[in-house]
Design a protein around this motif. Structure first.
Motif, short mmCIF file in Angstrom:
data_model
loop_
_atom_site.label_atom_id
_atom_site.label_comp_id
_atom_site.label_asym_id
_atom_site.label_seq_id
_atom_site.Cartn_x
_atom_site.Cartn_y
_atom_site.Cartn_z
N THR A 30 67.38 46.18 50.18
CA THR A 30 68.33 47.09 49.58
C THR A 30 67.68 47.58 48.14
O THR A 30 67.88 48.64 47.50
CB THR A 30 69.75 46.34 49.47
OG1 THR A 30 69.97 45.88 50.85
CG2 THR A 30 70.88 47.37 48.97
N GLU A 31 67.44 46.56 47.42
CA GLU A 31 66.93 46.76 46.04
C GLU A 31 65.90 47.73 46.00
O GLU A 31 65.89 48.58 45.21
CB GLU A 31 66.42 45.21 45.44
CG GLU A 31 67.49 44.77 44.34
CD GLU A 31 66.94 43.60 43.87
OE1 GLU A 31 65.56 43.44 43.38
OE2 GLU A 31 67.49 42.73 43.80
N LYS A 51 67.19 51.10 46.52
CA LYS A 51 67.62 51.60 45.19
C LYS A 51 66.52 52.06 44.41
O LYS A 51 66.65 53.16 43.59
CB LYS A 51 68.69 50.55 44.71
CG LYS A 51 69.88 50.35 45.22
CD LYS A 51 70.63 49.38 44.56
CE LYS A 51 71.99 48.77 45.18
NZ LYS A 51 72.19 47.54 44.92
N SER A 102 67.06 60.32 41.91
CA SER A 102 68.40 60.27 42.83
C SER A 102 69.07 61.75 43.00
O SER A 102 69.98 62.09 43.74
CB SER A 102 69.52 59.32 42.27
OG SER A 102 69.76 59.77 40.96
N THR A 155 70.08 60.57 48.31
CA THR A 155 71.04 59.53 48.53
C THR A 155 71.60 59.28 49.79
O THR A 155 71.95 58.29 50.31
CB THR A 155 72.29 59.94 47.46
OG1 THR A 155 72.82 61.00 47.77
CG2 THR A 155 71.71 59.80 45.83
#
Lengths: 234, 403
Positions: free
Chosen positions: B45-46, B49, B57, B264
């Protein structure tokens, strides 16, 4: 009897099983044992002597009748209350020593004190003292496997007296020992009785062991067959 | 008293080391799986991100072809983008930082005796801007190189390492397919993407050179658009759609023959997939923990039976039921806690190894570790309770007679 009785059996019955299979272990026993007495209980197997000893030691309760110990109605107490009674006032010595294996002599002796909530350093000191009393200085850190039968029984006696009990219950304490060792153990018990005033109730089937006691009670078929006091030797 | 009991329990565990270890295995595996999964999951997940922020983004990718809809049949021939779409977006799109065409092809790249299949991208300098990518050494394309389609290229770190080790690639001529191409710059490393792609195994060259000499057509696969910080990507997306419909003459009654994708959205989809995966593996781990718990119950029953005589002695000399109960409960708890700790160590080691292998960040969470400790202790207590109660309820006379 010039002392108030420590132990009182009042028409104590103990039966096992039901109906046809019912076994009467004790059939209406009346008995009183005073403080400071040394009593030997004798009798063939099945005579009810072990049952009587279990009731005396607050391990068991009568089916009917009253068992009084130190003025309490011990026969009516629940198992945890009896556990407290045992912990505070009764020491046990068994035929098979019943020490915890792989546990040092000192730790075995400390065991009853743990259940009393005595602090560790105090426990250790009391255990050392008790072991010294039974003549086991220097063996404190031996495990049962490293000790002879006689020494193991001395550890068991130290464990029984470390709490300074009122009553010592001994179940054939010399049953696994040779004659010489047996007499050493009996001399130790006798001195505890005479010097410390410890009341001792001992089950045995050997007459020469029973001879150490001041009073001998013989059981037969759930009844007391005889109850004889040794004449005071001046 | 409690400390005493814990010491006793540890001793008992040590005495039956092999048996204890085998009993623990279920808990160890369960906890290790939970820890590894959650740690790898949060690392992923990190990483996702980080990828989003690295990609920008606010990056949008415009692709030819209908937006993929579930259940839609095979697409009719895709009308590829050409220069006019790029020109229209460059001229009319507002609120953007960069618009860049990009076409890609996997091609074998050769230098000396070494070769490597790399992703060749035909584009311009705006691509670097859109993807927030910097040139580590050398330079980017010059105006005339882009316009004239000169055979020059920027290479990624993986390509550099394959051909030049840690040396300077500047000025070397590498062969892309049949074409010789002069290296003018090195891109700074980006590492693996959350999708498992090596982002550094790339060669960038001017779009025209790519179209003429590599692809052999004038198609443009993607148009990268980076919204500026003041403009939300949704707004830019709508504007792109308007301009594209106009330039590609898509009337209102027809479906778009292009798709605009927001990074995103992709990242969100990815993150939810990871969460599903973690949840499923967590369930497997839960079953393992249950089995481990039953193992503990079993061994505690054996232990109580083996030590019936010991229990008898303890009861005779004045132990309460609760003393015996606590003793065995603590033993079961120590046992499963030990399994939990071993499991945590193994799980973290696994997650560490996985994070090295997949180049995702190693993200151990204290909360997860504490949860695992608490949970394994709970298992010991729950599954140890019945055996302990059985021990505590023994009749001292019977127990003393037990051989």
């Amino acid at each position: 009897m010039d002392t108030a009785p420590l132990i009182v059996f009042d028409k104590v019955w103990k039966t096992y099983g039901q109906g046809e299979a019912e076994v009467r272990a004790l059939a209406g026993i009346d008995l009183a044992i005073g403080q400071g007495e040394f009593v030997a209980i004798m009798g063939p197997s099945g005579s009810g002597k072990s049952t009587a000893m279990n009731i005396v030691g607050c391990l068991d309760t009568p089916t009917s009748g009253r068992y009084g110990f130190m003025g309490t109605d011990a026969g009516r107490l629940d198992r945890n209350r009896r556990a407290v009674l045992r912990n505070l006032y009764i020491g046990f010595v068994f035929q098979g020593y019943n020490l915890l294996p792989r546990t040092t002599a000192a730790e075995n002796v400390e065991l009853p004190l743990i259940y009393r909530g005595v602090a560790a350093h105090e426990r250790r000191a009391l255990a050392m003292k008790a072991l010294a009393e039974v003549g086991l200085e220097g063996r404190e850190h031996h495990t049962p496997a490293e000790l002879s039968g006689g020494q193991q029984q001395r550890v068991a006696i130290a464990r029984a007296i470390v709490t300074r009990p009122t009553l010592l219950v001994a179940d054939e304490p010399t049953g696994n020992l040779d004659t010489a060792r047996s007499h050493e153990i009996m001399q130790l018990l006798t001195s505890l009785n005479q010097d410390a005033g410890l009341t001792i109730v001992m089950v045995t089937h050997e007459a020469d062991i029973a001879a150490y006691a001041g009073r001998t009670i013989a059981f037969r078929d759930g009844h007391i067959a005889s109850d004889t006091k040794k004449r005071e030797a001046a | 008293m409690i400390w005493e009991t814990v010491r006793l329990a540890l001793r008992s565990v040590r005495r039956n080391a092999l048996r204890s270890f085998l009993t623990l295995l279920g808990i160890v595996i369960g906890v290790a799986a939970v820890i590894a999964m959650l740690t790898i999951g949060s690392g992923t997940t990190e990483k996702v991100k980080a990828d989003i922020s690295q990609l920008g983004s606010n990056l949008l990718i415009v692709r030819a072809g209908r937006p993929a809809a579930p259940g839609s049949g095979p697409q009719q021939t895709i009308r590829q983008f050409g220069d006019k779409e790029v020109a229209a977006l460059t001229a009319h799109l507002e609120g953007v930082r960069a618009v860049s065409p990009a076409s890609q092809k996997q091609v074998r790249v050769v230098f000396g005796t070494e070769s490597l299949t790399s992703s060749i991208t035909g584009t311009d300098n705006a691509y670097l801007d859109a993807r927030d990518w910097k040139v580590a050494s050398g330079r980017s394309f010059s105006e005339s190189e882009v316009r004239g389609g000169v055979n020059v290229c920027l290479i990624g770190e993986t390509v550099r390492q394959q051909f030049f080790g840690s040396g300077d690639p500047d000025g070397a001529a590498i062969r892309i397919g049949r074409v010789s191409c002069k290296v003018i710059g090195l891109l700074e490393p980006k590492g693996y993407s959350g999708f498992g792609q090596d982002q550094d195994n790339v060669v960038l060259m001017p779009l025209q050179a790519f179209q003429r000499r590599i692809a052999g057509n004038r198609d443009i696969d993607n148009i990268y658009v980076a919204a500026d910080d003041a403009t939300p990507t949704q707004v830019v997306q709508t504007r792109i759609e308007d301009i594209m419909r106009d330039v590609r003459r898509v009337t209102a009654d027809r479906e778009d023959d292009f798709a605009v994708r927001d990074m995103t959205q992709i990242a969100d989809a990815m993150a939810s997939a990871t969460a599903t995966m973690t949840g499923m593996l967590g369930a497997v781990a839960g079953v393992s923990l249950l089995v481990g718990g039953i193992g503990i119950m079993n061994i505690m029953l054996v232990s109580v039976t083996e030590r019936t005589r010991e229990i008898g002695i303890r009861l005779a000399i004045g132990a309460h039921e609760k003393h015996i109960l606590i003793q065995f409960l603590v033993e079961a708890t120590v046992l499963s806690l030990l399994g939990g700790l071993i499991g945590i160590a193994i799980g973290l080691a696994l997650a560490g190894a996985a994070s090295l292998a997949l180049s995702i960040p190693f993200a151990p969470s204290l909360a997860v570790v504490l949860l695992a400790v608490g949970f394994s202790a709970l298992i010991g207590m729950v599954f140890g309770f019945f055996p302990a109660l059985r021990g505590a309820r023994l009749d001292p006379i019977e127990a003393l007679r037990h051989e």
